[in-house]
Design a protein around this motif. Structure first.
Motif, PDB file in Angstrom:
ATOM      1  N   THR A 259       0.854  -1.195   0.000  1.00  0.00           N
ATOM      2  CA  THR A 259       0.000   0.000   0.000  1.00  0.00           C
ATOM      3  C   THR A 259       0.886   1.241   0.000  1.00  0.00           C
ATOM      4  O   THR A 259       2.078   1.158   0.281  1.00  0.00           O
ATOM      5  N   LYS A 260       0.278   2.395  -0.287  1.00  0.00           N
ATOM      6  CA  LYS A 260       1.047   3.637  -0.261  1.00  0.00           C
ATOM      7  C   LYS A 260       1.334   4.052   1.179  1.00  0.00           C
ATOM      8  O   LYS A 260       2.417   4.506   1.509  1.00  0.00           O
ATOM      9  N   SER A 261       0.323   3.906   2.050  1.00  0.00           N
ATOM     10  CA  SER A 261       0.489   4.348   3.433  1.00  0.00           C
ATOM     11  C   SER A 261       0.440   3.147   4.382  1.00  0.00           C
ATOM     12  O   SER A 261       0.122   2.033   3.982  1.00  0.00           O
TER      13      SER A 261
ATOM     14  N   ARG B  39      -1.093   7.474   8.257  1.00  0.00           N
ATOM     15  CA  ARG B  39      -0.880   7.863   6.860  1.00  0.00           C
ATOM     16  C   ARG B  39       0.586   8.094   6.524  1.00  0.00           C
ATOM     17  O   ARG B  39       0.910   8.742   5.543  1.00  0.00           O
ATOM     18  N   CYS B  40       1.491   7.563   7.344  1.00  0.00           N
ATOM     19  CA  CYS B  40       2.910   7.639   6.996  1.00  0.00           C
ATOM     20  C   CYS B  40       3.155   6.808   5.739  1.00  0.00           C
ATOM     21  O   CYS B  40       2.497   5.788   5.531  1.00  0.00           O
ATOM     22  N   SER B  41       4.125   7.227   4.925  1.00  0.00           N
ATOM     23  CA  SER B  41       4.428   6.473   3.710  1.00  0.00           C
ATOM     24  C   SER B  41       4.932   5.074   4.062  1.00  0.00           C
ATOM     25  O   SER B  41       5.751   4.894   4.952  1.00  0.00           O
ATOM     26  N   ALA B  42       4.423   4.075   3.338  1.00  0.00           N
ATOM     27  CA  ALA B  42       4.832   2.695   3.574  1.00  0.00           C
ATOM     28  C   ALA B  42       6.047   2.324   2.727  1.00  0.00           C
ATOM     29  O   ALA B  42       6.530   1.200   2.772  1.00  0.00           O
TER      30      ALA B  42
ATOM     31  N   HIS C 142       9.934   7.942   8.612  1.00  0.00           N
ATOM     32  CA  HIS C 142       8.573   7.597   8.178  1.00  0.00           C
ATOM     33  C   HIS C 142       7.734   7.272   9.410  1.00  0.00           C
ATOM     34  O   HIS C 142       7.148   6.194   9.509  1.00  0.00           O
TER      35      HIS C 142
ATOM     36  N   ASN D 160      -6.644   1.377   7.225  1.00  0.00           N
ATOM     37  CA  ASN D 160      -6.377   1.624   5.806  1.00  0.00           C
ATOM     38  C   ASN D 160      -7.235   0.660   4.974  1.00  0.00           C
ATOM     39  O   ASN D 160      -7.013  -0.549   4.978  1.00  0.00           O
ATOM     40  N   GLU D 161      -8.203   1.184   4.269  1.00  0.00           N
ATOM     41  CA  GLU D 161      -9.165   0.347   3.546  1.00  0.00           C
ATOM     42  C   GLU D 161      -8.505  -0.482   2.448  1.00  0.00           C
ATOM     43  O   GLU D 161      -8.867  -1.640   2.211  1.00  0.00           O
ATOM     44  N   GLU D 162      -7.515   0.119   1.786  1.00  0.00           N
ATOM     45  CA  GLU D 162      -6.838  -0.582   0.701  1.00  0.00           C
ATOM     46  C   GLU D 162      -6.148  -1.846   1.227  1.00  0.00           C
ATOM     47  O   GLU D 162      -6.131  -2.884   0.570  1.00  0.00           O
TER      48      GLU D 162
END
Lengths: 97, 457
Positions: free
Chosen positions: B18-20, B25-28, B38, B54-56
């Protein structure tokens, strides 16, 4: 319900608390009283009551997969008692634990 | 002599791409980044910070579960797994225990002889990764960039009986993650990690694969960060346990690691020190209710998986081993698919082209599939390049495909300019027709020239 010394030691270890033998004695008594208090709840008939895990009454609260800026390294390490080259430092831990 | 049979169960952890992060919401995208750049109050476990799902990540976990034939729970909860370790700043990991997202799946694996075995999947649940520790001398350095990266744990039943099956399982899972696009699943980077529970049982009188009582102990192999070492550790453990049982020793539950220098496993933690995680529902996260519609939608959006794509090739008459070699990666499977379609349009032998691409490792050379088909044609057929013969073929095609001819002429007229080319699709139809007739032996470029001449007369 009386907690044994062994049980208190076990709970203290799980909570990562170093207890003196006096404290063990003291907490054994206090924890036992707390359990007695909780025990009273068992007298209530909850046969037809769904367990409550969350009191907000909400479900599916989620966020989109987007990023926001993180803390700076300096801010992240601000409260660290020891730091080195951007890392938090702690006394050595080994896999044996 | 007593016959022993290994009984092995696996736990696989996979980091989602995922992006976060999972709960903030830190970058993954943390790999190789400066340490502790991060992070935020949530993934540093600072007081008062609240997690957010995080839904994604949930969707990706569900995709994994669906691809492993799991049932998806209508109601799912997160729980706190409590323990103290420096890589876990909150003092607990948010994980799932009694209400995992996906349960009761299965996947087929093969042993070294190609015999199939069904492995039952107990669960696939969502959790978060921990920080990364580096041990230097008497100190430990901590980087929390990895803390809170979405992690899916997939647990099998103890259905494996050999390391060959374990290897095949790990390979298939990795392939699945990549097909689904949910993780890079790179073992060396730690995207995908393996833990094994190993015991040996007496197999006297039990036919293979029949349910039997399990040994009353199991040894957990943990913190082994290479797949090769894990296989070595399992093999060592099987031998060690059989020797111990032969000597009449009693084996107990324990956790062991792998010493690569000495090539042996070593005790890390015995049962008496086993963790007591005191799981309880995470009060900061509301429950997840997954509607049938949402699950169906996710199911419908799953890409075609390797087994299904291989099956399609097998049905076309492609040998099983070639078919599976063709679908190792999505990219390769797509390449083969393009080559097949191109061949089909030209009447080239489709089984032949797949065999050619796989056996000669054409894909790895970066040759476009269309080029591969042409090369294959040149190599395997006696190309008809005789002018007279091609003209005969072209005339026949024009006679038999009046519609394509009409299309071509129309497009010429409407362009109103003779120097402009006619509808190229119409020409392709004619070439295709002749390729079919000649089993792909006609020289396509010469044919094109002849057809144009004839049509534009």
């Amino acid at each position: 319900m009386k907690l044994t010394e062994e049980q208190v030691k076990h709970v203290a270890k799980l909570a990562n608390l170093p207890l003196t033998s006096e404290e063990e004695e003291k907490y054994s008594e206090q924890l036992s009283k707390i359990l007695d208090y909780i025990e009273q709840l068992n007298s209530v008939d909850t046969k037809d009551v769904e367990p409550t895990f969350n009191v907000s009454g909400q479900s599916n609260v989620m966020s989109e997969d987007t990023t926001v800026p993180s803390l700076s390294q300096e801010d992240a390490l601000l409260n660290a008692s020891k730091k080195e080259k951007g890392f938090f430092v702690t006394k050595g831990v080994f896999e044996e634990e | 002599m007593t016959q022993y049979e290994p009984v092995i169960g696996l736990e696989v952890h996979v980091e989602l791409n995922t992006k976060s992060k999972m709960f903030c919401r830190c970058s993954a995208d943390y790999f190789g980044k400066e340490p502790n750049t991060h992070t935020c109050p949530v993934c540093l476990g600072l007081p008062g910070a609240l997690p957010y799902i995080n839904e994604e990540a949930i969707n990706k976990c569900l995709q994994i579960g669906l691809a492993l034939n799991c049932s998806i729970s209508e109601k799912s909860l997160f729980e706190r797994k409590n323990y103290f370790y420096p890589d876990l700043p909150k003092g607990y990991q948010i994980s799932q225990y009694r209400w995992p997202l996906c349960i009761n799946g299965h996947i087929e694996v093969e042993d070294e002889n190609g015999n199939a075995l069904m492995i039952r999947i107990n669960r696939a649940h969502q959790e978060e990764d921990t920080g990364k520790l580096t041990h230097i001398g008497r100190e430990t350095l901590i980087d929390f960039n990895r803390s809170g990266i979405p992690l899916v744990e997939i647990v099998t039943e103890p259905d494996f009986h050999s390391t060959a099956q374990v290897k095949d399982y790990a390979k298939k899972l990795q392939q699945l993650f990549r097909y689904l696009g949910v993780s890079n699943a790179d073992m060396e980077r730690g995207d995908m990690r393996l833990e094994a529970n190993v015991s040996v049982g007496k197999s006297n009188g039990h036919p293979k694969g029949v349910a039997r009582s399990l040994p009353n102990y199991r040894v957990e192999l943990k913190n082994i960060n290479s797949f090769r070492f894990m296989v070595a550790a399992i093999e060592y453990e099987i031998k060690r346990q059989i020797i111990a049982l032969e000597r009449g020793e009693k084996l107990t539950q324990e956790t062991r690691g792998w010493d690569e220098d000495k090539k042996c496993t070593y005790l890390q933690r015995s049962k008496e020190e086993a963790h007591d995680y005191r799981y309880f529902p995470e009060p900061d996260l509301p429950e997840l209710i997954l509607s049938k519609e949402k699950i169906q939608k996710l199911k419908d959006s799953l890409p075609k998986l390797p087994v299904e794509r291989a099956q399609q090739l097998i049905e076309m008459g492609i040998p099983k081993n070639i078919a599976f070699a063709s679908v190792v990666t999505v990219q390769r499977a797509d390449y083969i698919q393009r080559a097949i379609e191109y061949s089909k349009a030209r009447g080239v032998d489709m089984v032949g082209i797949v065999n050619y691409i796989i056996n000669r490792n054409i894909y790895a050379r970066g040759v476009p599939p269309e080029q591969a088909v042409s090369d294959y044609q040149t190599q395997t057929t006696n190309i008809i390049s005789d002018q007279g013969e091609l003209e005969k073929l072209a005339k026949q095609a024009i006679k038999e495909n009046p519609r394509a001819v009409e299309d071509y002429k129309q497009s010429l007229l409407s362009s109103g300019d003779e120097s402009k080319a006619g509808n190229p699709n119409a020409i392709q139809v004619l070439i295709g027709a002749m390729m079919k007739k000649t089993s792909g032996k006609a020289d396509a470029s010469k044919l094109q020239g002849i057809l144009k001449l004839l049509l534009e007369k």
